[in-house]
Write a protein that holds these residues in place. Structure first.
Motif, PDB file in Angstrom:
ATOM      1  N   ASN A 104       0.858  -1.181   0.000  1.00 34.79           N
ATOM      2  CA  ASN A 104       0.000   0.000   0.000  1.00 34.79           C
ATOM      3  C   ASN A 104       0.895   1.231   0.000  1.00 34.79           C
ATOM      4  O   ASN A 104       1.683   1.422   0.926  1.00 34.79           O
ATOM      5  CB  ASN A 104      -0.900   0.023   1.237  1.00 34.79           C
ATOM      6  N   ILE A 105       0.776   2.044  -1.026  1.00 36.31           N
ATOM      7  CA  ILE A 105       1.620   3.233  -1.138  1.00 36.31           C
ATOM      8  C   ILE A 105       0.796   4.469  -0.769  1.00 36.31           C
ATOM      9  O   ILE A 105      -0.220   4.763  -1.399  1.00 36.31           O
ATOM     10  CB  ILE A 105       2.188   3.377  -2.562  1.00 36.31           C
ATOM     11  N   PHE A 106       1.257   5.156   0.269  1.00 35.87           N
ATOM     12  CA  PHE A 106       0.574   6.363   0.742  1.00 35.87           C
ATOM     13  C   PHE A 106       1.341   7.597   0.269  1.00 35.87           C
ATOM     14  O   PHE A 106       2.557   7.696   0.460  1.00 35.87           O
ATOM     15  CB  PHE A 106       0.492   6.374   2.275  1.00 35.87           C
ATOM     16  N   TYR A 107       0.614   8.534  -0.329  1.00 32.74           N
ATOM     17  CA  TYR A 107       1.198   9.788  -0.788  1.00 32.74           C
ATOM     18  C   TYR A 107       0.800  10.911   0.154  1.00 32.74           C
ATOM     19  O   TYR A 107      -0.256  10.847   0.801  1.00 32.74           O
ATOM     20  CB  TYR A 107       0.716  10.110  -2.204  1.00 32.74           C
ATOM     21  N   PRO A 108       1.613  11.960   0.261  1.00 35.89           N
ATOM     22  CA  PRO A 108       1.278  13.086   1.144  1.00 35.89           C
ATOM     23  C   PRO A 108      -0.092  13.662   0.827  1.00 35.89           C
ATOM     24  O   PRO A 108      -0.424  13.915  -0.334  1.00 35.89           O
ATOM     25  CB  PRO A 108       2.386  14.101   0.853  1.00 35.89           C
ATOM     26  N   GLY A 109      -0.900  13.839   1.878  1.00 31.51           N
ATOM     27  CA  GLY A 109      -2.206  14.461   1.719  1.00 31.51           C
ATOM     28  C   GLY A 109      -3.299  13.546   1.207  1.00 31.51           C
ATOM     29  O   GLY A 109      -4.443  13.985   1.033  1.00 31.51           O
ATOM     30  N   GLN A 110      -2.991  12.277   0.954  1.00 33.21           N
ATOM     31  CA  GLN A 110      -3.988  11.338   0.460  1.00 33.21           C
ATOM     32  C   GLN A 110      -4.223  10.244   1.494  1.00 33.21           C
ATOM     33  O   GLN A 110      -3.277   9.595   1.941  1.00 33.21           O
ATOM     34  CB  GLN A 110      -3.554  10.724  -0.869  1.00 33.21           C
ATOM     35  N   SER A 111      -5.474  10.019   1.865  1.00 33.96           N
ATOM     36  CA  SER A 111      -5.800   9.032   2.888  1.00 33.96           C
ATOM     37  C   SER A 111      -5.911   7.616   2.328  1.00 33.96           C
ATOM     38  O   SER A 111      -5.691   6.640   3.043  1.00 33.96           O
ATOM     39  CB  SER A 111      -7.110   9.400   3.584  1.00 33.96           C
ATOM     40  N   GLN A 112      -6.259   7.503   1.048  1.00 36.09           N
ATOM     41  CA  GLN A 112      -6.414   6.192   0.429  1.00 36.09           C
ATOM     42  C   GLN A 112      -5.138   5.812  -0.319  1.00 36.09           C
ATOM     43  O   GLN A 112      -4.660   6.587  -1.156  1.00 36.09           O
ATOM     44  CB  GLN A 112      -7.612   6.187  -0.527  1.00 36.09           C
ATOM     45  N   PRO A 113      -4.592   4.641  -0.047  1.00 28.13           N
ATOM     46  CA  PRO A 113      -3.336   4.256  -0.686  1.00 28.13           C
ATOM     47  C   PRO A 113      -3.538   3.705  -2.090  1.00 28.13           C
ATOM     48  O   PRO A 113      -4.639   3.275  -2.456  1.00 28.13           O
ATOM     49  CB  PRO A 113      -2.809   3.158   0.243  1.00 28.13           C
ATOM     50  N   LEU A 114      -2.482   3.705  -2.852  1.00 29.33           N
ATOM     51  CA  LEU A 114      -2.430   2.982  -4.119  1.00 29.33           C
ATOM     52  C   LEU A 114      -1.894   1.590  -3.807  1.00 29.33           C
ATOM     53  O   LEU A 114      -0.841   1.447  -3.170  1.00 29.33           O
ATOM     54  CB  LEU A 114      -1.500   3.700  -5.096  1.00 29.33           C
ATOM     55  N   VAL A 115      -2.602   0.560  -4.234  1.00 27.45           N
ATOM     56  CA  VAL A 115      -2.205  -0.814  -3.939  1.00 27.45           C
ATOM     57  C   VAL A 115      -1.433  -1.382  -5.124  1.00 27.45           C
ATOM     58  O   VAL A 115      -1.902  -1.321  -6.270  1.00 27.45           O
ATOM     59  CB  VAL A 115      -3.430  -1.700  -3.632  1.00 27.45           C
ATOM     60  N   VAL A 116      -0.239  -1.897  -4.834  1.00 32.14           N
ATOM     61  CA  VAL A 116       0.582  -2.555  -5.849  1.00 32.14           C
ATOM     62  C   VAL A 116       0.716  -4.020  -5.452  1.00 32.14           C
ATOM     63  O   VAL A 116       1.160  -4.330  -4.344  1.00 32.14           O
ATOM     64  CB  VAL A 116       1.972  -1.888  -5.959  1.00 32.14           C
ATOM     65  N   ASN A 117       0.340  -4.919  -6.355  1.00 32.58           N
ATOM     66  CA  ASN A 117       0.297  -6.332  -6.005  1.00 32.58           C
ATOM     67  C   ASN A 117       0.291  -7.184  -7.280  1.00 32.58           C
ATOM     68  O   ASN A 117      -0.446  -6.866  -8.214  1.00 32.58           O
ATOM     69  CB  ASN A 117      -0.983  -6.599  -5.192  1.00 32.58           C
ATOM     70  N   ALA A 152       4.909   3.813  -9.691  1.00 37.31           N
ATOM     71  CA  ALA A 152       4.136   4.436  -8.612  1.00 37.31           C
ATOM     72  C   ALA A 152       5.032   5.186  -7.622  1.00 37.31           C
ATOM     73  O   ALA A 152       4.552   6.039  -6.868  1.00 37.31           O
ATOM     74  CB  ALA A 152       3.326   3.374  -7.867  1.00 37.31           C
ATOM     75  N   LEU A 153       6.346   4.865  -7.635  1.00 43.59           N
ATOM     76  CA  LEU A 153       7.270   5.526  -6.709  1.00 43.59           C
ATOM     77  C   LEU A 153       8.327   6.368  -7.415  1.00 43.59           C
ATOM     78  O   LEU A 153       8.855   7.311  -6.817  1.00 43.59           O
ATOM     79  CB  LEU A 153       7.972   4.474  -5.829  1.00 43.59           C
ATOM     80  N   ALA A 154       8.641   6.031  -8.628  1.00 42.71           N
ATOM     81  CA  ALA A 154       9.701   6.746  -9.340  1.00 42.71           C
ATOM     82  C   ALA A 154       9.409   8.240  -9.402  1.00 42.71           C
ATOM     83  O   ALA A 154       8.340   8.657  -9.853  1.00 42.71           O
ATOM     84  CB  ALA A 154       9.847   6.178 -10.754  1.00 42.71           C
ATOM     85  N   GLN A 155      10.353   9.033  -8.936  1.00 40.64           N
ATOM     86  CA  GLN A 155      10.259  10.500  -8.931  1.00 40.64           C
ATOM     87  C   GLN A 155       9.091  11.028  -8.096  1.00 40.64           C
ATOM     88  O   GLN A 155       8.681  12.179  -8.246  1.00 40.64           O
ATOM     89  CB  GLN A 155      10.115  11.031 -10.366  1.00 40.64           C
ATOM     90  N   LYS A 156       8.553  10.203  -7.197  1.00 40.19           N
ATOM     91  CA  LYS A 156       7.386  10.621  -6.417  1.00 40.19           C
ATOM     92  C   LYS A 156       7.628  10.614  -4.908  1.00 40.19           C
ATOM     93  O   LYS A 156       6.686  10.754  -4.130  1.00 40.19           O
ATOM     94  CB  LYS A 156       6.196   9.711  -6.742  1.00 40.19           C
ATOM     95  N   THR A 157       8.882  10.453  -4.499  1.00 39.34           N
ATOM     96  CA  THR A 157       9.173  10.471  -3.068  1.00 39.34           C
ATOM     97  C   THR A 157      10.615  10.887  -2.840  1.00 39.34           C
ATOM     98  O   THR A 157      11.457  10.819  -3.752  1.00 39.34           O
ATOM     99  CB  THR A 157       8.905   9.098  -2.434  1.00 39.34           C
ATOM    100  N   TRP A 158      10.887  11.300  -1.619  1.00 39.70           N
ATOM    101  CA  TRP A 158      12.250  11.629  -1.189  1.00 39.70           C
ATOM    102  C   TRP A 158      12.799  10.387  -0.497  1.00 39.70           C
ATOM    103  O   TRP A 158      12.395  10.058   0.614  1.00 39.70           O
ATOM    104  CB  TRP A 158      12.206  12.828  -0.247  1.00 39.70           C
TER     105      TRP A 158
END
Length: 251
Positions: free
Chosen positions: A26-39, A52-58
């Motif tokens: 489950n990937i949680f992004y800043p300000g979003q309560s519902q995660p993106l599920v990768v499976n 889903a993560l490339a260039q989208k997190t520190w």
């Protein structure tokens, strides 16, 4: 023909079992309560190179928590809160209201934390790709907490006005603490610096032993209780607090 069908069925079942063994993330992004599920996700390399993560997190502060470990982290937080409350109540009963106020201040900081069963692994894609031993297999359910590159550090513990303060290049831990007086019973010689990745370093901050240490943006600077303040039954309290802080979900 029947043997061939039976063989293909066995293969299909085996492949489905392998897929089930892979991780669900489950990937949680800043300000979003519902995660993106990768499976399914087989290993760390597949995860950290996913679009889903490339260039989208520190990456230095990105946290990955495992579902069962999160249960343990939440239990540890509740146990810590119970210990702090018991010590606060004991101090009140003994008439030591100033020390009780310090303990309650720390308790309130711990109470609002969101924690996860953090796995202390380096998630930097280059690190994972170039080091086979770092490419950990994922089985079970995980949560990944992404974040934007931070512009602050967090002050915590037995000091006044805790919380986030702006980060500045070249600024030392002593300088960050200068505007935040110690409360009753606080440690005055050392501070504990928790990096964005969860590594803990003890640094000297008193006038007689201070060392110039520049906290990285996204770090937590913690002032614990002094050893002479802690009753014998609470001798490990600072360590327990730091453990909970290292499992904090980045915000």
């Amino acid at each position: 023909m029947k043997k061939r069908l039976a063989f293909l069925t066995v293969i299909a079942v085996a492949l489905s079992q392998l897929a089930l063994a892979d991780g669900r993330v489950n990937i949680f992004y800043p300000g979003q309560s519902q995660p993106l599920v990768v499976n399914p996700v087989a290993d760390l390399e597949q995860l950290v190179t996913d679009p889903a993560l490339a260039q989208k997190t520190w990456w230095p502060g990105t946290a990955i928590g495992e579902k069962l470990a999160t249960v343990g982290a939440l239990q540890q937080q509740q146990q810590l809160l119970a210990r702090l409350q018991a010590w606060r109540d004991r101090l009140h009963n003994e008439g030591d209201d100033s020390q009780a106020a310090t303990v309650d201040n720390v308790r309130r900081q711990i109470a609002v934390l969101k924690v996860t069963g953090r796995q202390f692994v380096n998630l930097d894609p280059d690190w994972v790709r170039l080091r086979p031993q770092a490419n950990r297999r994922l089985q079970g359910e995980y949560s990944v907490y992404t974040l934007n590159e931070p512009t602050s550090i967090t002050l915590a513990g037995a000091i006044e006005s805790t919380g986030k303060v702006p980060w500045a290049a070249g600024r030392s831990a002593v300088e960050y603490l200068a505007a935040h007086p110690r409360m009753s019973g606080a440690e005055r010689s050392t501070a504990l610096l928790i990096s964005p990745g969860g590594e803990v370093t003890e640094i000297p901050v008193a006038y007689w032993n201070r060392r110039h240490v520049e906290p990285q943006a996204g770090s937590t600077l913690f002032i614990g209780f002094s050893t002479w303040t802690l009753p014998r039954a609470y001798a490990d309290l600072n360590l327990q607090i730091v453990s909970v802080l290292t499992h904090r979900i980045p915000d």
